[in-house]
Design a protein around this motif. Structure first.
Motif, mmCIF file in Angstrom:
data_model
loop_
_atom_site.group_PDB
_atom_site.id
_atom_site.type_symbol
_atom_site.label_atom_id
_atom_site.label_comp_id
_atom_site.label_asym_id
_atom_site.label_seq_id
_atom_site.Cartn_x
_atom_site.Cartn_y
_atom_site.Cartn_z
ATOM 1 N N ALA A 1 58.922 -0.135 -65.984
ATOM 2 C CA ALA A 1 59.042 1.162 -65.534
ATOM 3 C C ALA A 1 59.661 1.614 -64.470
ATOM 4 C CB ALA A 1 57.354 1.799 -65.472
ATOM 5 N N PHE A 2 60.701 2.450 -64.531
ATOM 6 C CA PHE A 2 61.483 3.112 -63.346
ATOM 7 C C PHE A 2 60.390 3.684 -62.227
ATOM 8 C CE2 PHE A 2 65.237 2.661 -66.062
ATOM 9 C CZ PHE A 2 66.142 2.146 -65.046
ATOM 10 N N ASP B 1 78.359 2.083 -63.843
ATOM 11 C CA ASP B 1 78.312 3.381 -63.606
ATOM 12 C C ASP B 1 77.533 3.911 -62.848
ATOM 13 O OD1 ASP B 1 80.462 3.787 -65.801
ATOM 14 O OD2 ASP B 1 78.876 3.657 -67.222
ATOM 15 N N SER B 2 76.686 3.048 -62.151
ATOM 16 C CA SER B 2 75.633 3.656 -61.302
ATOM 17 C C SER B 2 75.213 2.359 -60.251
ATOM 18 C CB SER B 2 74.338 3.736 -61.886
ATOM 19 O OG SER B 2 73.805 2.532 -62.682
ATOM 20 N N GLU B 3 74.250 2.722 -59.264
ATOM 21 C CA GLU B 3 73.923 1.842 -58.161
ATOM 22 C C GLU B 3 73.281 0.677 -58.978
ATOM 23 O OE1 GLU B 3 74.492 2.213 -55.152
ATOM 24 O OE2 GLU B 3 75.636 3.983 -55.465
ATOM 25 N N PRO B 4 73.136 -0.450 -58.510
ATOM 26 C CA PRO B 4 72.428 -1.688 -58.849
ATOM 27 C C PRO B 4 70.893 -1.575 -58.965
ATOM 28 C CG PRO B 4 72.829 -2.118 -56.468
ATOM 29 C CD PRO B 4 73.759 -0.618 -56.985
ATOM 30 N N THR B 5 70.486 -2.105 -60.038
ATOM 31 C CA THR B 5 68.897 -2.011 -60.466
ATOM 32 C C THR B 5 68.374 -3.294 -60.192
ATOM 33 O OG1 THR B 5 69.510 -0.447 -62.055
ATOM 34 C CG2 THR B 5 67.303 -1.503 -62.376
ATOM 35 N N TYR B 6 67.215 -3.173 -59.335
ATOM 36 C CA TYR B 6 66.386 -4.390 -59.380
ATOM 37 C C TYR B 6 65.216 -4.251 -59.984
ATOM 38 C CZ TYR B 6 69.491 -5.639 -55.260
ATOM 39 O OH TYR B 6 70.559 -5.828 -54.508
ATOM 40 N N ILE B 7 64.961 -5.461 -60.547
ATOM 41 C CA ILE B 7 63.666 -5.600 -61.498
ATOM 42 C C ILE B 7 62.661 -6.489 -60.979
ATOM 43 C CG2 ILE B 7 62.697 -6.066 -63.690
ATOM 44 C CD1 ILE B 7 65.418 -5.382 -65.065
ATOM 45 N N TYR B 8 61.645 -5.919 -60.432
ATOM 46 C CA TYR B 8 60.687 -6.646 -59.484
ATOM 47 C C TYR B 8 59.679 -7.411 -60.353
ATOM 48 C CZ TYR B 8 56.380 -7.384 -56.541
ATOM 49 O OH TYR B 8 55.588 -8.070 -55.833
ATOM 50 N N ASN C 1 68.311 1.296 -57.635
ATOM 51 C CA ASN C 1 67.134 1.548 -58.401
ATOM 52 C C ASN C 1 66.101 0.723 -58.546
ATOM 53 O OD1 ASN C 1 68.534 3.911 -59.533
ATOM 54 N ND2 ASN C 1 69.711 2.681 -60.683
ATOM 55 N N LEU C 2 65.077 1.062 -58.691
ATOM 56 C CA LEU C 2 64.076 0.117 -58.684
ATOM 57 C C LEU C 2 62.996 0.083 -60.069
ATOM 58 C CD1 LEU C 2 62.085 -2.191 -57.075
ATOM 59 C CD2 LEU C 2 60.705 -0.179 -56.230
ATOM 60 N N VAL C 3 62.721 -1.003 -60.547
ATOM 61 C CA VAL C 3 62.008 -1.143 -62.098
ATOM 62 C C VAL C 3 60.864 -2.277 -61.656
ATOM 63 C CG1 VAL C 3 62.072 -1.975 -64.311
ATOM 64 C CG2 VAL C 3 63.810 -0.514 -63.384
ATOM 65 N N ILE C 4 59.638 -1.816 -61.849
ATOM 66 C CA ILE C 4 58.707 -2.533 -61.941
ATOM 67 C C ILE C 4 58.267 -3.379 -63.097
ATOM 68 C CG2 ILE C 4 55.972 -2.737 -61.423
ATOM 69 C CD1 ILE C 4 57.639 -2.411 -58.785
ATOM 70 N N ALA C 5 58.128 -4.613 -63.243
ATOM 71 C CA ALA C 5 57.500 -5.183 -64.567
ATOM 72 C C ALA C 5 55.936 -5.180 -64.560
ATOM 73 C CB ALA C 5 58.020 -6.615 -64.675
ATOM 74 N N SER C 6 55.365 -4.875 -65.728
ATOM 75 C CA SER C 6 53.819 -4.750 -65.786
ATOM 76 C C SER C 6 53.277 -6.297 -65.827
ATOM 77 C CB SER C 6 53.548 -3.995 -67.179
ATOM 78 O OG SER C 6 53.983 -4.918 -68.313
ATOM 79 N N ALA D 1 70.629 -0.524 -70.969
ATOM 80 C CA ALA D 1 70.234 0.355 -72.353
ATOM 81 C C ALA D 1 69.033 -0.079 -72.783
ATOM 82 C CB ALA D 1 71.243 0.460 -73.330
ATOM 83 N N ALA D 2 68.500 -1.345 -72.812
ATOM 84 C CA ALA D 2 67.275 -1.739 -73.497
ATOM 85 C C ALA D 2 66.191 -1.417 -72.786
ATOM 86 C CB ALA D 2 67.479 -3.437 -73.286
ATOM 87 N N LEU D 3 66.010 -1.100 -71.321
ATOM 88 C CA LEU D 3 65.068 -0.484 -70.479
ATOM 89 C C LEU D 3 64.640 0.777 -71.098
ATOM 90 C CD1 LEU D 3 66.257 -1.262 -66.896
ATOM 91 C CD2 LEU D 3 64.108 -1.959 -67.921
#
Length: 738
Positions: free
Chosen positions: A232-233, A73-80, A3-8, A220-222
């Motif tokens: 944002a995902f 419970d899911s694939e890894p999440t990367y926060i860019y 999963n990919l999350v972008i930081a503003s 959860a905080a996301l």
């Protein structure tokens, strides 16, 4: 797949050139497909402050900084967090931190600095200052503990905010914080209670769920509203490419304030009104809401409409930019989102009415009518019949403006087909009282207007709307069906009676039927209406946005001061206020320049524009000169050209890049510019003498309100610099603006 999350606050993106952005996109594609690929060099950092931090190879020179969060419970999440040159990326990553705020549950990512300690704030000063020495926030009644323990603001930032002597210094402090911290400080500036600020941002009372491990708490905080101001995902590659190419990670397309998101996602039991000053994001909410409803139900028939075709084109472009895959309907009533100006909407509905149009004509006009296909503005016809027909009506009432408003607000709105009906009908909201002889005189002109339209083969836009609304009523009575499921209206303050009749008839009264975005302070056309008279009930379902994202605090103060001393009413005749309006941005004070004559004013404006054009990174089309009339617009285009400034006049045509723009204040509605000059702000042009000349005395106050609103609209177009010029005596509407 990861999963990919972008930081503003990814500061490393906007500085990258196009070739590097393409490499970043390729990096993300590979990361989402297989984050274990050795080509990515996703590597942990030895000795890093946060064990989750990673760097990844974009190319031999550039590296991405990310956090890896593992959820069982899911694939890894990367926060860019951004992309930097190799050595810079390593140094920044070593001190990067990711945590859940222990006070409010918001996720925080910090680059190049450590997270604030969870220790108690510094002790208070033993000797409290005198009231005259109190800082801006202290004078409102806040303490350092309110900011740190009540809201969870970083103690260092909180201390700086508490020391700010005035609003300008507080804005500077707010700009240094995370998105939610800046927003909370701006609300503090208006004296809002701590609990209200927590509620507005969706802060939780129990930030940590001890049943979850640390990574699960981060996931959860996301999902919390204030976290979505920064994170944002990214759902697919196309959205990823748009974000990267756009470069602005804080853009409206991706990140919303929690209060805005609340009105996007909420379900309402009936019609809902969202008000707010210029630049507070009402249009953004309307666009996101249209997308949300369409995603919830792909078969839903949604209408997104506004006052005119130009504004509608902007809505459509922004909606497609937000979600290129969204289904755009060609006709109102088709599945998807139909976007169009409200006059075009009325024409589209009428074309679909079939045999219902004949019965609608009978109800509206008392007999069958064969209308021509030509749509027309009606001023010329009213002027002609007033001159030719000896009606006996007072000259100040026998004007196109009065007759058109009477026809729309009273005759068409009440389906008046005969003199007997018109003689008895109530006329609420009309400033001029009419005796029975005056009503007879008006009716003679109404009949003459209708006869002339028949002979010319024309139908006015309000008549189209009234017919379309009545045809919808016929259809509903016959088939117990409505044409659409949801209607979203932007710039609703400028709509008149037949507009509202059509909108009410389009959709059944019920959940999520009408979403109305408006600002009564920006009403520059027509007269105020009361929605309940059209079966639209918003009492108890009305909220207001107060945070301005467009205009600097200094420009906002100027724009709001234009409204001071005038009484405005909303769509239910409640008092409309500008209290609590605030800006998220600082900037220079507006310049007010008095000139000896028009030639001197042209010289002043030309010099100012030349100065701006000489600045680095100033796009010519980001500069606008606004005038009260078309004649003044054309005069300024010529005058600037004679002084070496080539500018483009903008009318109905779309603005084009490459030149400064000159347009009327009316044309600038719905637009924004980096730098704005309000020219001709003198008593000869503002308020417009031509507009007020033939207005009945009873309606003069309302006409002056519209002129004041027009100046407010024009003032609030400026994002950064605002200059106001005039020759002779300055306009009284500027009031005490400084």
């Amino acid at each position: 797949m990861a999963n990919l999350v972008i930081a503003s606050n990814s500061k490393g993106m906007s500085k990258l050139d196009g070739s590097v952005k393409n490499k970043v996109y390729d990096f993300f594609e590979k990361l989402a497909t297989d984050d274990t690929s050795p080509k990515l060099h996703i590597e942990p950092m030895k000795g890093a402050t946060d064990s989750r931090v990673r760097t990844g190879r974009v190319d031999l020179y550039w590296r991405a900084v990310l956090f890896r969060v593992d959820d069982k419970d899911s694939e890894p999440t990367y926060i860019y967090m951004g992309t930097w040159p190799h050595d810079d990326a390593i140094k920044l990553a070593e001190r990067a931190t990711l945590r859940v705020n222990p006070i409010n549950g918001t996720l925080e990512a910090l680059i190049g600095e450590s997270a604030p300690a969870d220790s108690a704030p510094p002790p208070p000063v033993v000797q409290p200052p005198s009231k005259s020495e109190l800082s801006y926030l202290a004078s409102v009644g806040y303490t350092l503990t309110d900011l740190t323990d009540g809201l969870g603001i970083n103690p260092v930032l909180a201390a700086k905010a508490m020391e700010a002597p005035d609003e300008s210094a507080l804005l500077e402090a707010a700009a240094e914080g995370l998105e939610w911290e800046g927003s909370a400080l701006l609300e503090l500036a208006t004296g809002i209670a701590i609990e209200t600020i927590r509620e507005n941002h969706g802060f939780v009372k129990e930030p940590v769920n001890k049943a979850l491990d640390e990574d699960q708490q981060i996931i959860a905080a996301l999902e919390r509203p204030a976290s979505k101001m920064q994170f944002a995902f990214i759902e697919d590659n196309e959205e990823l490419r748009r974000v990267i190419e756009g470069g602005d990670f804080a853009a409206w397309r991706t990140f919303l304030h929690p209060e805005q998101r609340k009105y996007v996602d909420a379900d309402f039991s009936g019609a809902f009104r969202l008000s707010g000053g210029a630049g507070t994001g009402k249009t953004v909410v309307a666009i996101h809401r249209a997308r949300r409803l369409a995603r919830d139900n792909p078969d839903a028939r949604i209408v997104l409409t506004t006052f005119n075709a130009t504004l509608a084109q902007g809505l459509k472009a922004d909606l497609i930019a937000l979600d290129p895959g969204l289904q755009i309907a060609d006709k109102p009533g088709d599945p998807g989102v139909y976007v169009g100006g409200i006059d075009a909407l009325g024409s589209g509905v009428l074309r679909r009415s079939g045999d219902a149009e004949a019965e609608a004509c009978q109800r509206l006009f008392g007999h069958g009518v064969e209308f021509g296909t030509k749509r027309t503005a009606s001023d010329a016809i009213w002027r002609e019949v007033a001159q030719l027909i000896d009606s006996g009506l007072d000259a100040k009432l026998a004007t196109p403006a009065f007759l058109e408003t009477e026809y729309v607000a009273v005759v068409l709105a009440n389906r008046i087909a005969t003199l007997e009906q018109y003689a008895k009908v109530a006329r609420p909201g009309r400033g001029v009282r009419l005796s029975r002889p005056q009503r007879i005189a008006v009716w003679k002109l109404v009949e003459a207007f209708r006869r002339q339209s028949q002979m010319d083969g024309t139908i006015s836009f309000p008549e189209v709307l009234a017919l379309a609304a009545e045809a919808l009523c016929v259809r509903t009575e016959r088939d117990d069906a409505y044409l659409v499921d949801h209607v979203i209206i932007d710039e609703a303050q400028d709509l008149h009676a037949t507009h509202w009749a059509l909108l009410r008839a389009l959709v059944a009264d019920g959940p999520n039927d009408l979403f109305i975005a408006e600002d009564s302070h920006q009403r520059i056309y027509g007269s105020p209406v009361v929605l309940s008279r059209f079966g639209i009930k918003i009492v108890g379902r009305s909220r207001r946005l107060t945070l301005n994202y467009r205009t600097t605090a200094q420009n906002l103060h100027f724009a709001v001061s234009v409204l001071s001393g005038a009484a405005y009413r909303d769509l239910e005749q409640g008092e409309e206020s500008t209290s609590d309006y605030r800006s998220a941005r600082n900037g220079p004070a507006p310049e007010l320049i008095s000139c000896a004559d028009l030639a001197a004013e042209l010289e002043t404006v030309a010099a100012k524009v030349k100065g701006w054009l000489a600045e680095e990174a100033v796009e010519p089309e980001s500069i606008a000169i606004l005038t009260r009339s078309q004649d003044e617009r054309d005069r300024f285009v010529r005058g600037l050209g004679e002084r070496g400034v080539t500018a483009r006049a903008v009318d109905k045509n779309a603005a084009t890049p490459g030149q400064p723009l000159v347009m009327t204040m009316h044309r600038a509605k719905g637009m924004e510019f980096s730098r704005v000059i309000l020219s001709g702000a003198d008593e000869k042009h503002v308020p417009s003498p031509a507009t007020l000349r033939n207005v009945p005395e009873e309606e003069r106050a309302e006409a002056l309100l519209r002129e004041r609103s027009l100046l407010y609209v024009a003032s609030s177009r400026a994002r950064d610099a605002l200059v106001v010029t005039w020759s002779g005596k300055r306009s009284e509407l500027l009031g005490s603006a400084v």
